[in-house]
Write an enzyme that holds these catalytic residues in place. Structure first.
Site, PDB file in Angstrom:
ATOM      1  N   HIS A   1      36.360  34.405  36.810  1.00  0.00           N
ATOM      2  CA  HIS A   1      35.577  35.341  35.975  1.00  0.00           C
ATOM      3  C   HIS A   1      35.434  36.674  36.704  1.00  0.00           C
ATOM      4  O   HIS A   1      35.361  36.706  37.933  1.00  0.00           O
ATOM      5  CB  HIS A   1      34.186  34.751  35.710  1.00  0.00           C
ATOM      6  CG  HIS A   1      33.509  35.375  34.537  1.00  0.00           C
ATOM      7  ND1 HIS A   1      32.777  36.533  34.631  1.00  0.00           N
ATOM      8  CD2 HIS A   1      33.490  35.013  33.234  1.00  0.00           C
ATOM      9  CE1 HIS A   1      32.318  36.857  33.439  1.00  0.00           C
ATOM     10  NE2 HIS A   1      32.737  35.957  32.559  1.00  0.00           N
TER      11      HIS A   1
ATOM     12  N   ASP B   1      35.136  29.325  28.624  1.00  0.00           N
ATOM     13  CA  ASP B   1      36.279  28.859  27.816  1.00  0.00           C
ATOM     14  C   ASP B   1      36.800  27.502  28.242  1.00  0.00           C
ATOM     15  O   ASP B   1      37.623  26.905  27.540  1.00  0.00           O
ATOM     16  CB  ASP B   1      37.406  29.897  27.903  1.00  0.00           C
ATOM     17  CG  ASP B   1      37.016  31.202  27.231  1.00  0.00           C
ATOM     18  OD1 ASP B   1      37.141  32.265  27.866  1.00  0.00           O
ATOM     19  OD2 ASP B   1      36.538  31.149  26.090  1.00  0.00           O
TER      20      ASP B   1
HETATM   21  C1  SDX Z   1      35.876  35.441  29.234  1.00  0.00           C
HETATM   22  O1  SDX Z   1      33.770  39.447  31.180  1.00  0.00           O
HETATM   23  C2  SDX Z   1      33.223  38.522  30.499  1.00  0.00           C
HETATM   24  O2  SDX Z   1      32.016  38.394  30.482  1.00  0.00           O
HETATM   25  C3  SDX Z   1      34.163  37.619  29.714  1.00  0.00           C
HETATM   26  C4  SDX Z   1      33.547  36.405  29.054  1.00  0.00           C
HETATM   27  C5  SDX Z   1      32.610  36.789  27.941  1.00  0.00           C
HETATM   28  O3  SDX Z   1      31.703  35.985  27.625  1.00  0.00           O
HETATM   29  O4  SDX Z   1      32.824  37.859  27.315  1.00  0.00           O
HETATM   30  O5  SDX Z   1      32.851  35.623  30.002  1.00  0.00           O
HETATM   31  C6  SDX Z   1      34.617  35.522  28.415  1.00  0.00           C
HETATM   32  O6  SDX Z   1      36.752  36.240  29.041  1.00  0.00           O
HETATM   33  C7  SDX Z   1      35.969  34.403  30.330  1.00  0.00           C
HETATM   34  C8  SDX Z   1      37.317  34.492  31.133  1.00  0.00           C
HETATM   35  C9  SDX Z   1      38.409  33.777  30.344  1.00  0.00           C
HETATM   36  N1  SDX Z   1      39.712  33.958  30.984  1.00  0.00           N
HETATM   37  C10 SDX Z   1      40.355  32.944  31.615  1.00  0.00           C
HETATM   38  O7  SDX Z   1      39.877  31.817  31.773  1.00  0.00           O
HETATM   39  C11 SDX Z   1      41.767  33.282  32.100  1.00  0.00           C
HETATM   40  C12 SDX Z   1      41.981  32.711  33.508  1.00  0.00           C
HETATM   41  N2  SDX Z   1      41.152  33.489  34.426  1.00  0.00           N
HETATM   42  C13 SDX Z   1      41.784  34.601  35.086  1.00  0.00           C
HETATM   43  O8  SDX Z   1      42.876  35.176  34.540  1.00  0.00           O
HETATM   44  C14 SDX Z   1      40.827  35.474  35.881  1.00  0.00           C
HETATM   45  O9  SDX Z   1      39.994  34.647  36.556  1.00  0.00           O
HETATM   46  C15 SDX Z   1      40.021  36.505  35.131  1.00  0.00           C
HETATM   47  C16 SDX Z   1      40.883  37.421  34.348  1.00  0.00           C
HETATM   48  C17 SDX Z   1      39.043  35.852  34.225  1.00  0.00           C
HETATM   49  C18 SDX Z   1      39.227  37.274  36.171  1.00  0.00           C
HETATM   50  O10 SDX Z   1      40.113  37.983  36.870  1.00  0.00           O
HETATM   51  P1  SDX Z   1      39.627  38.776  38.211  1.00  0.00           P
HETATM   52  O11 SDX Z   1      38.189  38.746  38.462  1.00  0.00           O
HETATM   53  O12 SDX Z   1      40.290  40.102  38.093  1.00  0.00           O
HETATM   54  O13 SDX Z   1      40.179  37.900  39.272  1.00  0.00           O
HETATM   55  P2  SDX Z   1      41.428  38.302  40.041  1.00  0.00           P
HETATM   56  O14 SDX Z   1      42.546  38.392  39.074  1.00  0.00           O
HETATM   57  O15 SDX Z   1      41.078  39.489  40.872  1.00  0.00           O
HETATM   58  O16 SDX Z   1      41.605  37.020  40.938  1.00  0.00           O
HETATM   59  C19 SDX Z   1      41.062  36.956  42.221  1.00  0.00           C
HETATM   60  C20 SDX Z   1      41.940  35.921  42.895  1.00  0.00           C
HETATM   61  C21 SDX Z   1      43.424  36.255  42.787  1.00  0.00           C
HETATM   62  O17 SDX Z   1      44.060  35.651  43.880  1.00  0.00           O
HETATM   63  P3  SDX Z   1      44.382  36.607  45.213  1.00  0.00           P
HETATM   64  O18 SDX Z   1      45.187  37.780  44.691  1.00  0.00           O
HETATM   65  O19 SDX Z   1      43.017  37.020  45.739  1.00  0.00           O
HETATM   66  O20 SDX Z   1      45.151  35.703  46.136  1.00  0.00           O
HETATM   67  O21 SDX Z   1      41.793  34.653  42.240  1.00  0.00           O
HETATM   68  C22 SDX Z   1      43.028  34.282  41.650  1.00  0.00           C
HETATM   69  C23 SDX Z   1      43.867  35.536  41.548  1.00  0.00           C
HETATM   70  O22 SDX Z   1      45.253  35.196  41.592  1.00  0.00           O
HETATM   71  N3  SDX Z   1      42.692  33.737  40.330  1.00  0.00           N
HETATM   72  C24 SDX Z   1      43.208  32.630  39.817  1.00  0.00           C
HETATM   73  C25 SDX Z   1      42.568  32.473  38.583  1.00  0.00           C
HETATM   74  N4  SDX Z   1      41.713  33.471  38.377  1.00  0.00           N
HETATM   75  C26 SDX Z   1      41.793  34.263  39.461  1.00  0.00           C
HETATM   76  N5  SDX Z   1      44.137  31.772  40.295  1.00  0.00           N
HETATM   77  C27 SDX Z   1      44.434  30.722  39.490  1.00  0.00           C
HETATM   78  N6  SDX Z   1      43.869  30.499  38.293  1.00  0.00           N
HETATM   79  C28 SDX Z   1      42.929  31.347  37.801  1.00  0.00           C
HETATM   80  N7  SDX Z   1      42.368  31.128  36.624  1.00  0.00           N
END
Ligand code: SDX
Length: 432
Positions: free
Chosen positions: A310, A367
């Site tokens: 998140h 989700d």
């Molecule tokens: C919603 O904003 C809100 O409030 C949204 C929401 C709402 O009510 O409106 O809460 C609803 O959108 C919830 C989120 C739903 N999305 C997902 O479940 C998709 C999977 N999650 C990711 O794509 C990700 O976690 C995000 C997009 C949600 C958040 O992305 P961030 O904060 O930008 O995290 P990041 O991409 O900077 O990741 C940090 C690290 C990275 O690794 P490093 O580069 O540090 O090595 O964590 C890893 C990412 O690769 N990572 C994941 C991951 N999410 C982050 N690795 C594997 N699986 C994941 N799901």
């Protein structure tokens, strides 16, 4: 002794030092007010994804990502989930106070009364492909319904905004259900004014003219809970989209239509559909849950653990905690079991013990479990994000209204750091 709550910040750039005011929030949150930064220094700030940037002040929702706290106008989501109803929460988000019994009854009546859509809208649906994704259909329809009200004139903009708010809240279930009925070739069902909001939604989704259909109270309560949990979430991607479009003074329908499109993205609300697809792929595929998790950690793999992580929560999403329990309740009370739940629980157990996820503070988000409940309620996967939009509707409206009442509000127009070509002269076509 260092001042732990200074009211200004000092910024030193080269031989220039400036002071910037600090704005303090109600819950210990604070911001450096940089509105004067460019004027005083010529510098702007750089924050792609805006994770360190406040776009507004707001009184609607407070969330603390470190502690996993979510409150609507001060009321903890756990208490609202247990004791409130979706329309009561919608009133709370609009008015920042819980309604009296009379206010709630009048509001419920007003919303239900406006749940029917213009008959001409049916031709709009029928012109779209049956296989079209319902999020595209809902975004288009919400934008289009403003055309039915263009002739209506209001003395007071607040009256116009309230009328739009009621119409959007009231008609979104009908639009959602019609987008589903269109896709399955079944007749549209008119709303029934004697039913509650959630019950009407289910009736329009699953009722047919051929036989009586009264939604199961357990299913109605579960849907109302899902809608409450999705109702608002401060400045998430789709809500800040609604604010941005509204900041140009586009009408509420156009702003919310843009919000629906933003929500559709798989990194945002579209994740609930992707979670189920991921669980099905593990159930039917040749990879175990732990093998899948290894892929989710592999930077060279496109696989992500959908429903995890998140932008703000670096702790367990409080909504996911409530939904995980609700999953068990709904499955047991509807007498259904779902092997996908077992897979989801296994993935969660693996992730919460794996350093990759623990170090990155990746926890289940709203989700991760919501899709399993939608499935138990009989809602098809392609409609999951539409139901997220149904829940988020009062939040989008409340935030749009708050923007329009904010004296500091201006049209959103961020700056950039330019990295393109320096100035150069045009070259005629036959000289290139
Ligand atoms: C919603 O904003 C809100 O409030 C949204 C929401 C709402 O009510 O409106 O809460 C609803 O959108 C919830 C989120 C739903 N999305 C997902 O479940 C998709 C999977 N999650 C990711 O794509 C990700 O976690 C995000 C997009 C949600 C958040 O992305 P961030 O904060 O930008 O995290 P990041 O991409 O900077 O990741 C940090 C690290 C990275 O690794 P490093 O580069 O540090 O090595 O964590 C890893 C990412 O690769 N990572 C994941 C991951 N999410 C982050 N690795 C594997 N699986 C994941 N799901």
């Amino acid at each position: 002794m260092a001042d732990s709550t200074p009211d200004t910040a000092r910024l030193i750039i080269g031989d220039q030092e400036i002071e910037l005011p600090i704005i303090r929030g109600r819950e210990g949150d604070a911001a450096v007010d940089i509105r004067g930064l460019r004027g005083k220094t010529g510098y702007i700030t750089y924050d792609p994804g805006l994770g360190n940037t406040g776009s507004c002040t707001s009184e609607i929702t407070y969330l603390n990502g470190e502690e996993g706290i979510l409150r609507y106008s001060g009321y903890p989501i756990e208490e609202l989930a247990k004791q409130s109803s979706f329309l009561e929460v919608a009133w709370l988000l609009f008015k920042r106070e819980l309604p009296s019994r009379d206010e709630l009854q009048a509001f419920e009546k007003e919303v239900i009364y406006h749940s029917m859509v213009h008959e001409d809208l049916k031709r709009f649906f029928s012109s779209l492909p049956k296989a079209g994704h319902p999020m595209a259909i809902c975004a288009a329809t919400v934008g289009a319904i403003s055309t039915f009200y263009e002739a209506v004139r209001y003395e007071d903009p607040d009256d116009e905004h309230w009328a739009a708010a009621i119409r959007l809240l009231a008609k979104m279930p009908t639009i959602a259900a019609y987008s589903y009925k269109h896709s399955v070739g079944q007749p549209f069902m008119y709303p029934r004014n004697e039913l509650s909001y959630a019950a009407n939604t289910l009736y329009m989704m699953f009722g047919t003219p051929c036989e009586a259909y009264d939604p199961d109270p357990v299913v109605v309560r579960a849907l109302d809970l899902l809608l409450i949990l999705h109702a608002d979430h401060e400045q998430n991607c789709s809500t800040s989209t609604v604010r941005t479009v509204g900041s140009s003074h586009a009408n509420m329908f156009a702003s919310v239509s843009a919000g629906i499109s933003a929500l559709w993205g798989p990194l945002h609300g579209g994740a609930n559909e992707k979670v189920i697809e991921m669980l099905i792929a593990i159930r039917d595929g040749d990879r175990s849950a732990s093998e899948f998790m290894e892929l989710a950690k592999d930077k060279n793999s496109p696989v992500r653990l959908m429903g995890f992580g998140h932008r703000v929560y670096k702790n367990y999403d409080p909504r996911a905690r409530i939904l995980k329990k609700a999953c068990h309740d709904v499955l047991s009370r509807t007498g259904t079991s779902n092997p996908l739940l077992e897979i989801a629980l296994e993935l969660e157990d693996i992730a919460l013990a794996d350093p990759y996820f623990v170090e990155r503070k990746l926890y289940p988000n709203v989700d991760f479990y919501s899709g399993l409940i939608y499935q138990a309620l009989g809602i098809p996967v392609e409609m999951f994000t539409v139901f997220f939009a149904l829940g988020r509707m009062p939040g989008w409206i409340a935030q749009w209204l708050e923007f329009h009442r904010d004296q500091d509000a201006k049209i959103n127009r961020p700056r950039q750091v330019y990295l393109g070509h320096e100035t150069r002269s045009y070259v005629a076509l036959d000289e290139r």
